[in-house]
Design an enzyme around this catalytic site. Structure first.
Site, PDB file in Angstrom:
ATOM      1  CG  HIS A 331      -0.241  -0.004   2.534  1.00  0.00           C
ATOM      2  ND1 HIS A 331       0.393   1.088   3.067  1.00  0.00           N
ATOM      3  CD2 HIS A 331      -0.079  -1.009   3.450  1.00  0.00           C
ATOM      4  CE1 HIS A 331       0.892   0.795   4.251  1.00  0.00           C
ATOM      5  NE2 HIS A 331       0.639  -0.491   4.502  1.00  0.00           N
ATOM      6  CB  CYS A 349       2.108  -3.391   5.120  1.00  0.00           C
ATOM      7  SG  CYS A 349       0.598  -3.947   5.946  1.00  0.00           S
TER       8      CYS A 349
END
Length: 404
Positions: A331, A349
């Site tokens: 992301h 992440c």
């Protein structure tokens, strides 16, 4: 012997022959009684006694257990046709034995249904007969439902499995797996494998031996209606089907040691993007191995408490691409800009700049594999944590089939 007597005998023989021929050419008179009828093309066996045919249909009765095929047998003759129709007018297909003595439906009787059976027979003596029967099945006391991926009509990446997650436990795994049929446009080799989903539910995935070939058309027919899940699972009361297409061969290579993501399409490098992965030395590390892009979720709220990391963060995140059920995403992470390409400093992440994330989000599709490498990680993605089946060898995966 006089000539007159010879001629007389010749005339008598001719008359007998003519009478016999007339009997063969003259149609037999039709008659019926209790559904029986004679037929001019009856193939009666010489000297056969014309006994009535006995037809047996199973199941029989009211509210009988579901889950068994319909069987029709004939004693003293042959079945010439069988029709089984449910209460909604749908016909149940089946096959007759080579000797015509029995017929078995292809599908099982489903719960809570009514069936009408018509069987046409011919006796050993050549008499045709029609027999009718009916039965009903008991309703399902408990129903098992399925959540499946990918959706029908979609185009997915080369690592996308077919995945079925069940609401209730599946004990009769072999029986369920027998009802799952995968067909492809190019004969792709693959296998089902039973695993535990991240949610704790039973799940079965079908993956190819190697990544799909781009352009492959895939169809799943899960003919589960009438199949018993086993203890505590309940009955399946519907079928499921999905058809999808494999898109371009896109592989995302993530090197956590070099802090770099590379998009490779059809063997050619499209772009390299500086990234920052999970912080080394603890629970914030990233996973390694092959993770499959599960969904493009756009802008979502990410809260660290939902993944067991306390109150580390609670923010809206753009261009979010889910990789695992446990919460690993790729992301946009502009707050981590100083770490991109330099070090791993995220909560697990794979973060990148807004501009890179926007571009990358537009390039990838669900089913694209992320091949993640790095020395300091939490370990390899589990098969049930997203679509991690690719982290097992082909031999290991095939051994997870209930039909091995």
């Amino acid at each position: 012997m006089s000539r007159i007597r010879v001629l007389a005998r010749a005339r008598v023989r001719a008359a007998v022959v003519a009478a016999a021929a007339g009997a063969l050419l003259t149609p037999l008179a039709a008659c019926s009684s209790s559904g029986s009828s004679g037929s001019p093309d009856a193939e009666a066996k010489p000297g056969a006694e014309d006994r009535p045919v006995t037809v047996t249909v199973t199941p029989r009765g009211e509210k009988v257990p579901a889950g068994e095929p319909v069987r029709v047998t004939a004693e003293g003759g042959r079945l010439t046709s069988v029709t089984v129709t449910d209460g909604e007018g749908h016909k149940l297909a089946g096959k007759a034995a080579a000797d015509g003595r029995s017929w078995v439906s292809d599908r099982k009787a489903v719960p809570g249904a009514a069936y009408a059976v018509k069987a046409a027979t011919r006796s050993e003596g050549g008499t045709a007969k029609s027999t009718e029967a009916s039965f009903t099945t008991a309703p399902a006391g408990k129903v098992n439902k399925v959540d499946w991926r990918p959706g029908t009509g979609t185009t997915v990446g080369v690592a996308q499995p077919i995945s079925l997650v069940f609401d209730n436990p599946v004990r009769n795994r072999a029986e369920v797996e027998k009802q799952l049929r995968v067909t492809t446009s190019n004969g792709t080799e693959g296998s089902w494998g039973w695993i535990r989903d991240f949610s704790g539910r039973d799940r079965v995935d079908w993956r190819p031996k190697a990544y799909w070939k781009p352009g492959t058309k895939v169809t799943l027919n899960a003919e589960l209606n009438g199949t018993d899940s086993g203890a505590d699972g309940g009955w399946f009361v519907r079928d499921y089907t999905t058809t999808f297409t494999i898109g371009a061969r896109q592989i995302v290579e993530v090197d956590l040691d070099r802090h770099r993501l590379t998009l490779v399409r059809d063997g050619e490098t499209v772009r390299r993007i500086p990234v920052s992965g999970g912080t080394p030395g603890g629970d914030k590390r990233s996973w390694r191995g092959t993770a499959v892009l599960m969904a493009k979720e756009g802008t979502i709220n990410m809260n660290s408490e939902t993944v067991g990391l306390g109150d580390a963060y609670d923010k809206m995140v753009d261009h979010s691409m889910r990789l695992t059920w446990s919460g690993m995403y790729a992301h946009a992470a502009p707050w981590n800009a100083r770490y991109f390409g330099n070090s791993n400093h995220s909560s697990g992440c794979i973060g990148m700049s807004d501009a890179d994330a926007a571009w990358f989000y537009g390039q990838v599709r669900p089913g694209d594999p992320f091949e993640i490498t790095g020395k300091d990680t939490k370990g390899v993605v589990d098969p049930g944590n997203g679509f991690g089946a690719w982290n097992l060898s082909w031999s290991e995966w095939r051994h997870k089939s209930a039909l091995r």
